[in-house]
Design a protein around this motif. Sequence first.
Motif, PDB file in Angstrom:
ATOM      1  N   LEU A 461     -33.469  51.572  -2.418  1.00 45.40           N
ATOM      2  CA  LEU A 461     -33.867  50.718  -3.532  1.00 45.40           C
ATOM      3  C   LEU A 461     -34.186  51.589  -4.740  1.00 45.40           C
ATOM      4  CD1 LEU A 461     -36.324  48.169  -1.859  1.00 45.40           C
ATOM      5  CD2 LEU A 461     -33.983  47.724  -2.604  1.00 45.40           C
ATOM      6  N   ALA A 515     -36.825  46.067   2.889  1.00 46.92           N
ATOM      7  CA  ALA A 515     -36.048  46.209   1.662  1.00 46.92           C
ATOM      8  C   ALA A 515     -34.848  45.271   1.663  1.00 46.92           C
ATOM      9  CB  ALA A 515     -35.593  47.664   1.494  1.00 46.92           C
ATOM     10  N   ARG A 516     -34.161  45.172   2.801  1.00 47.24           N
ATOM     11  CA  ARG A 516     -32.978  44.308   2.851  1.00 47.24           C
ATOM     12  C   ARG A 516     -33.373  42.836   2.695  1.00 47.24           C
ATOM     13  NH1 ARG A 516     -31.746  48.847   2.971  1.00 47.24           N
ATOM     14  NH2 ARG A 516     -32.018  48.309   0.773  1.00 47.24           N
ATOM     15  N   GLU A 519     -34.139  42.095  -0.956  1.00 47.58           N
ATOM     16  CA  GLU A 519     -32.920  42.015  -1.760  1.00 47.58           C
ATOM     17  C   GLU A 519     -32.213  40.679  -1.551  1.00 47.58           C
ATOM     18  OE1 GLU A 519     -31.016  46.403  -2.408  1.00 47.58           O
ATOM     19  OE2 GLU A 519     -30.934  45.610  -0.362  1.00 47.58           O
ATOM     20  N   ASN A 520     -32.187  40.202  -0.301  1.00 48.67           N
ATOM     21  CA  ASN A 520     -31.429  38.990   0.020  1.00 48.67           C
ATOM     22  C   ASN A 520     -32.116  37.718  -0.451  1.00 48.67           C
ATOM     23  OD1 ASN A 520     -29.414  40.494   1.240  1.00 48.67           O
ATOM     24  ND2 ASN A 520     -30.392  40.440   3.259  1.00 48.67           N
TER      25      ASN A 520
END
Length: 618
Positions: A461, A515-516, A519-520
Motif C-alpha cells: 500500500l 490491506a486487501r 482496498e476491496n
Amino acid sequence: MDIHDQRRQIVNRAVIAAVLTGIVVAIAVSIPFIKETHNLTEQLATNVANTKTESIRTILDQHQDLARQTASRSELARMLGEYAQGHISLKALQAFTYPRLRDGARGMDNLAAIIRYDIAGNEVARIGPLADRLPRLVPLLSGLDIKQYSLENNTSSTPLLHTIGKIQTGGAQVGYDMLLFTPEPFLRVFNSGDGFQVCLLDNAQTKRLALDSGTGRLVLTPPVGCLHEGEPLQETYSEGYIMATEADGTQVLSFLRPLDGYDWEVHVRSDMSDVFSGVFREAIIALSIIFGLSGLSGLLVKRSLKPLAHTLTSQAEEIARSSEELRLAYQVFEHTHEIVVISDTSLNIIRANPAFLDITGLPGRKVMRMKMSDFLITEKPEQEITEWLRKRLSREKMWQGEVWLETAKGQTTPYLVTVSPIADTTGVIQHYVMTFTNITERVKSETQIRRMAHLDNLTNLPNRAALEQHLRQTIDQCQPTDTRFAVMFLDLDRFKPVNDIYGHQAGDELLINVARRLENCLREDDFVGRRGGDEFEIISGPLRSPDDARPIAEKLVAVLNQPFSIQGHTVDIGASVGVAIYPVDGITSVDLLNAADAAMYNVKASGRNNVGCARGCF
C-alpha cells in the motif's frame, strides 16, 4: 707542332673546357640546391616538432575538457552543494554520486579513475578501473599533472595524466573532480616510427615522460636526456631549434616547444644523420655523375636530383599523412556508438552520424533538410528553444541536460545531451555539436526507486510519505471550491495478541489480508495507505455532505470484524476508526490528521471497534 699535336691540344682543351664547364655547372647548380634542400629539410623537421607539440596539446586539451564536462553536471554539483551546507550526509551524497559518475565515465576509453573532492579537498567518492588499487589518500592537485602511484602487491601504476575540473552550483564553487587517465593516447605521438624522439618535461624540471625503447611503454624518469645525452661538446642555436654535438660525436637536431597554459614543455630530438642522410647521399651521387660526364652535366644533375626530390616529397607526404591520422584519430564522428549531430544556431541539421540515422530510421538526405527540434519531445516552441540555447552558450562553454527524442516508429527515448558551441575566428558562434547518450536504463532505475520510496514494503500500500503527499494534493484541489472530503485514522483492535500467540510472521500475514480487504471495500476515488504498525489511513474522495463519511467508516469496521484465516487459525480482530472532515475540522494536513487521530483514540477509550468523529461530521 704538327696537326696531331694541335688536334690533341684542341681535344685536351675541349675536354678540359667540358670538365671545367661541368664543374662550374655542378657548383652553380649544386651549391644553391644543397643549401635550399638543407633549409627545406630543417623546415620539415621543424614541422614534425610543431605537429607533435600540437598533437600533445590536443591530447591535454581533450582530457582537460573531459574533466570540465564531468564537473559541470548540474545535479551532481547541486548535491555536493547540499552536502557542503550540511543538508545531506556523506553516505547519501555517495549513494547519489556513484551511479552518475559511472554513467558519465562511459566512453572514456583510457580512464583510470575519477576522484571527487569537496571544497576543502576532502575525498567524497572515487570510481574507475584503478579506483580500488590507488592509495587510500590521493591528494587533490592544483592543476594538470602526470604522476605515478604505488599500488597494492608492491607494484607501481603507469604514469597517470591528472586533470582537474572545478564543480560549481549557483555561482559558488563546491568541489573538484580529478580525472586520472592512462597514457595510451600519447603513444601515437611518442612512438610514430619517424626517427624523432619525444619527451614531455615539467617546467620545474623534476620529471619527464618518455618512451622506454626496451619495453615500448611510457615511463616517468628524472629530467635528463631529452634534448641530448649528457653535456654537449658544442651547441649552435638557430631560430626554432638547437644543433648540438654530443661527447661521442653524434650530431643532434633538437627542438624545445612550451605548452601554453600548461606547466610542461615538449622536447623533440633526432640524429642529424637521420635527418640529412638522404640529402647528402643524393648530392654526392649527383656530383659524381656530373664530374664523370661533364658534357651531360645539366641533364645528369637534373636526372640525379629526381630521386632526391622524390625522397623529399615522400617525407613531406608522410608528415602530412601523420598529421591527418592524428586529426582523424580524434574525429570519431562516423564510428562512435553515441549520437553526434552538427547544426547551425537555428538547429538546422548540417550533419548527423550513422548512430543518429539508425535511431531515427531516416535516410541521411532527408535528415539534412530537418531541424533538431523536429525530434525533440517538448511543449516549448522552436524559437524559445533556440533563443534560450543561444543565451546559455554565450555565457558557458557547454550545456548538458536530459531530453527525450522521437525515434523510429514514433518511439520516445531519454538521452543525456551535451551541446558544445563552435565559434569562427572572430568568436561568433556558428554551429553546435550535440552528443546524445542513451539513458533509458538509468531513467527506468530512477522511476523504480521513486516508486519503491512511496510504497509500504509489507502490504504494497502507499506508505506514510505517499499518504502525506496525497493529502496535500487533495487539499490543494478542494480548497478553491470548499469541496468536502474525509480523513480517517484506522487502528486495528486485538492485533497484539495475534503477534504474541502466533508470531510476527502471522501478524505480517494478517496485515497483508487487512490491506486487501480495505482496498476491496473502498470506492474508486478513495485512497488507502499504511502509516506504520497496525495503523492505516483513508483519504476519501469528494463528499456531498459530512454524513456521507459514516457509511464508509462503518463499512471499514464491518469488513474487518469478519474472521481471518491465518496459518490454519481463525483470527478475530476489530478496528477503531476516527474521522475528520475538510474544511470543518481543519484546513491543513496537520490539523486534519490531529483531529482524526484524536477521534480514533476517543473510540479506543470508549470500548473500541467503532467509529468516532471530530466535531464536523455526522
